[in-house]
Design a protein around this motif. Structure first.
Motif, PDB file in Angstrom:
ATOM      1  N   LYS A   1      73.696 -53.782 -16.936  1.00  0.00           N
ATOM      2  CA  LYS A   1      74.342 -54.404 -18.216  1.00  0.00           C
ATOM      3  C   LYS A   1      73.597 -53.254 -19.187  1.00  0.00           C
ATOM      4  O   LYS A   1      74.153 -52.569 -19.923  1.00  0.00           O
ATOM      5  CB  LYS A   1      74.309 -55.499 -18.762  1.00  0.00           C
ATOM      6  CG  LYS A   1      75.413 -56.537 -17.909  1.00  0.00           C
ATOM      7  CD  LYS A   1      75.611 -57.607 -18.236  1.00  0.00           C
ATOM      8  CE  LYS A   1      76.620 -58.681 -17.621  1.00  0.00           C
ATOM      9  NZ  LYS A   1      76.677 -59.978 -18.115  1.00  0.00           N
ATOM     10  N   TYR A   2      72.348 -53.280 -19.155  1.00  0.00           N
ATOM     11  CA  TYR A   2      71.632 -51.978 -19.829  1.00  0.00           C
ATOM     12  C   TYR A   2      71.819 -50.964 -19.900  1.00  0.00           C
ATOM     13  O   TYR A   2      72.236 -50.094 -20.875  1.00  0.00           O
ATOM     14  CB  TYR A   2      70.216 -52.393 -19.735  1.00  0.00           C
ATOM     15  CG  TYR A   2      69.089 -51.456 -19.988  1.00  0.00           C
ATOM     16  CD1 TYR A   2      68.566 -51.701 -21.138  1.00  0.00           C
ATOM     17  CD2 TYR A   2      68.706 -49.995 -19.286  1.00  0.00           C
ATOM     18  CE1 TYR A   2      67.540 -50.469 -21.738  1.00  0.00           C
ATOM     19  CE2 TYR A   2      67.991 -49.133 -19.849  1.00  0.00           C
ATOM     20  CZ  TYR A   2      67.432 -49.154 -21.196  1.00  0.00           C
ATOM     21  OH  TYR A   2      66.714 -48.349 -21.551  1.00  0.00           O
ATOM     22  N   ARG A   3      72.150 -50.267 -18.574  1.00  0.00           N
ATOM     23  CA  ARG A   3      72.667 -48.906 -18.247  1.00  0.00           C
ATOM     24  C   ARG A   3      74.146 -48.713 -18.628  1.00  0.00           C
ATOM     25  O   ARG A   3      74.305 -47.722 -19.372  1.00  0.00           O
ATOM     26  CB  ARG A   3      72.339 -48.669 -16.752  1.00  0.00           C
ATOM     27  CG  ARG A   3      71.103 -48.344 -16.429  1.00  0.00           C
ATOM     28  CD  ARG A   3      70.743 -47.955 -14.803  1.00  0.00           C
ATOM     29  NE  ARG A   3      71.373 -48.549 -14.024  1.00  0.00           N
ATOM     30  CZ  ARG A   3      70.703 -49.524 -13.272  1.00  0.00           C
ATOM     31  NH1 ARG A   3      69.372 -49.547 -13.603  1.00  0.00           N
ATOM     32  NH2 ARG A   3      71.198 -50.076 -12.544  1.00  0.00           N
ATOM     33  N   ALA A   4      74.790 -49.918 -18.484  1.00  0.00           N
ATOM     34  CA  ALA A   4      76.179 -49.525 -18.932  1.00  0.00           C
ATOM     35  C   ALA A   4      76.594 -49.738 -20.323  1.00  0.00           C
ATOM     36  O   ALA A   4      77.111 -48.696 -21.075  1.00  0.00           O
ATOM     37  CB  ALA A   4      77.164 -50.743 -18.410  1.00  0.00           C
ATOM     38  N   TYR A   5      75.829 -50.221 -21.011  1.00  0.00           N
ATOM     39  CA  TYR A   5      75.863 -50.313 -22.520  1.00  0.00           C
ATOM     40  C   TYR A   5      75.222 -48.965 -23.229  1.00  0.00           C
ATOM     41  O   TYR A   5      75.896 -48.525 -24.171  1.00  0.00           O
ATOM     42  CB  TYR A   5      75.094 -51.609 -23.225  1.00  0.00           C
ATOM     43  CG  TYR A   5      75.980 -52.932 -22.898  1.00  0.00           C
ATOM     44  CD1 TYR A   5      77.374 -52.961 -22.677  1.00  0.00           C
ATOM     45  CD2 TYR A   5      75.129 -54.009 -22.534  1.00  0.00           C
ATOM     46  CE1 TYR A   5      77.863 -54.310 -22.412  1.00  0.00           C
ATOM     47  CE2 TYR A   5      75.671 -55.192 -22.222  1.00  0.00           C
ATOM     48  CZ  TYR A   5      76.915 -55.262 -22.256  1.00  0.00           C
ATOM     49  OH  TYR A   5      77.648 -56.623 -21.707  1.00  0.00           O
ATOM     50  N   ALA A   6      74.320 -48.586 -22.673  1.00  0.00           N
ATOM     51  CA  ALA A   6      73.647 -47.501 -23.031  1.00  0.00           C
ATOM     52  C   ALA A   6      74.894 -46.029 -22.873  1.00  0.00           C
ATOM     53  O   ALA A   6      74.780 -45.483 -23.789  1.00  0.00           O
ATOM     54  CB  ALA A   6      72.339 -46.974 -22.413  1.00  0.00           C
ATOM     55  N   ARG A   7      75.168 -46.251 -21.714  1.00  0.00           N
ATOM     56  CA  ARG A   7      75.984 -45.074 -21.272  1.00  0.00           C
ATOM     57  C   ARG A   7      77.309 -45.202 -22.148  1.00  0.00           C
ATOM     58  O   ARG A   7      77.917 -44.145 -22.407  1.00  0.00           O
ATOM     59  CB  ARG A   7      76.678 -45.170 -19.828  1.00  0.00           C
ATOM     60  CG  ARG A   7      75.593 -44.739 -18.634  1.00  0.00           C
ATOM     61  CD  ARG A   7      75.637 -43.425 -18.495  1.00  0.00           C
ATOM     62  NE  ARG A   7      76.832 -42.837 -17.789  1.00  0.00           N
ATOM     63  CZ  ARG A   7      77.161 -42.657 -17.023  1.00  0.00           C
ATOM     64  NH1 ARG A   7      76.563 -43.032 -15.855  1.00  0.00           N
ATOM     65  NH2 ARG A   7      78.409 -42.210 -16.463  1.00  0.00           N
ATOM     66  N   ALA A   8      77.711 -46.364 -22.469  1.00  0.00           N
ATOM     67  CA  ALA A   8      78.927 -46.398 -23.365  1.00  0.00           C
ATOM     68  C   ALA A   8      78.761 -45.934 -24.869  1.00  0.00           C
ATOM     69  O   ALA A   8      79.486 -45.686 -25.623  1.00  0.00           O
ATOM     70  CB  ALA A   8      79.496 -47.871 -23.555  1.00  0.00           C
ATOM     71  N   GLY A   9      77.208 -45.930 -25.111  1.00  0.00           N
ATOM     72  CA  GLY A   9      76.906 -45.639 -26.520  1.00  0.00           C
ATOM     73  C   GLY A   9      76.967 -46.734 -27.501  1.00  0.00           C
ATOM     74  O   GLY A   9      76.800 -46.518 -28.972  1.00  0.00           O
ATOM     75  N   VAL A  10      76.563 -47.921 -26.861  1.00  0.00           N
ATOM     76  CA  VAL A  10      76.425 -49.156 -27.722  1.00  0.00           C
ATOM     77  C   VAL A  10      75.300 -48.876 -28.602  1.00  0.00           C
ATOM     78  O   VAL A  10      74.355 -48.806 -28.042  1.00  0.00           O
ATOM     79  CB  VAL A  10      76.402 -50.412 -27.107  1.00  0.00           C
ATOM     80  CG1 VAL A  10      76.007 -51.780 -27.926  1.00  0.00           C
ATOM     81  CG2 VAL A  10      77.839 -50.702 -26.285  1.00  0.00           C
ATOM     82  N   PRO A  11      75.027 -48.804 -29.986  1.00  0.00           N
ATOM     83  CA  PRO A  11      73.872 -48.559 -30.617  1.00  0.00           C
ATOM     84  C   PRO A  11      72.921 -49.574 -30.581  1.00  0.00           C
ATOM     85  O   PRO A  11      71.905 -49.227 -30.539  1.00  0.00           O
ATOM     86  CB  PRO A  11      74.498 -48.470 -32.302  1.00  0.00           C
ATOM     87  CG  PRO A  11      75.845 -48.407 -32.154  1.00  0.00           C
ATOM     88  CD  PRO A  11      76.258 -49.054 -30.939  1.00  0.00           C
ATOM     89  N   VAL A  12      73.359 -50.900 -30.469  1.00  0.00           N
ATOM     90  CA  VAL A  12      72.149 -51.998 -30.404  1.00  0.00           C
ATOM     91  C   VAL A  12      72.598 -52.887 -29.325  1.00  0.00           C
ATOM     92  O   VAL A  12      73.579 -53.631 -29.054  1.00  0.00           O
ATOM     93  CB  VAL A  12      72.046 -52.593 -31.591  1.00  0.00           C
ATOM     94  CG1 VAL A  12      71.038 -53.772 -31.538  1.00  0.00           C
ATOM     95  CG2 VAL A  12      71.625 -51.848 -32.879  1.00  0.00           C
TER      96      VAL A  12
END
Length: 199
Positions: free
Chosen positions: A133-144
């Motif tokens: 989930k960490y990698r997926a949210y970062a790849r999606a560009g979730v700011p926080v």
């Protein structure tokens, strides 16, 4: 058609089939259904401690949240490029996007539109929250990305990850043990009182 093109078409078809099946699932109350690694996974209701933490984080966020943003529980978000769909414990999303969604259709929101995603680990899913989930949210560009990890090897920790990279990492992180204050950046500009988090 090239082999790469055929593979892309198959991946799109597989994602469409998974998403259609996910929409049609009759999930027991309190359970969540998520998509990852080419399959649908059912996640049981969280323990009571999760609800206490979610309530504390929600209260803190609403204390300083702009009117154009809303805090949502169990709002599904997808990272279509990775074929993943998650149902985080909390999502901050522009109110206009949620209001514009068809209320009769169970469509996930694009994770790229979220301003904050919060996950609280359970013993069985902590590794996924810390990695996939960490990698997926970062790849999606979730700011926080706010990770509240009751099972961290250092003891219960709260970590805020910011400045996502397209490579699936965050440039910055700030971690504190339960009991210490944790500052969230703008547009939230609040400090979480993690002392109220049950261990």
């Amino acid at each position: 058609m090239t082999a790469a093109g055929a593979g892309t078409d198959r991946a799109r078809s597989s994602w469409s089939n998974l998403l259609r099946t996910w929409r049609e699932l009759d999930v027991p109350e309190g359970w969540r259904a998520e998509i990852g690694d080419g399959r649908i996974q059912l996640i049981p209701p969280p323990p009571m401690g999760h609800h206490v933490i979610v309530g504390e984080v929600r209260r803190s966020l609403y204390g300083n949240l702009p009117d154009a943003l809303g805090v949502h529980q169990t709002l599904s978000v997808h990272v279509a490029s990775l074929g993943r769909l998650y149902v985080p414990h909390l999502v901050v999303m522009p109110t206009a996007l949620v209001d514009a969604a068809d209320p009769e259709v169970n469509n996930p929101m694009d994770a790229a539109d979220a301003l904050l995603v919060a996950e609280i680990t359970s013993q069985g899913n902590a590794r996924d929250d810390r990695t996939k989930k960490y990698r997926a949210y970062a790849r999606a560009g979730v700011p926080v990305y706010l990770l509240i990890d009751r099972f961290d090897t250092r003891g219960p920790m709260s970590t805020v990850f910011t400045e996502p990279n397209e490579d699936g990492t965050y440039k910055r992180s700030d971690a504190v043990p339960f009991g210490k204050p944790l500052a969230l950046p703008g547009p939230f500009d609040v400090t979480l009182d993690t002392e109220a988090f049950p261990t």
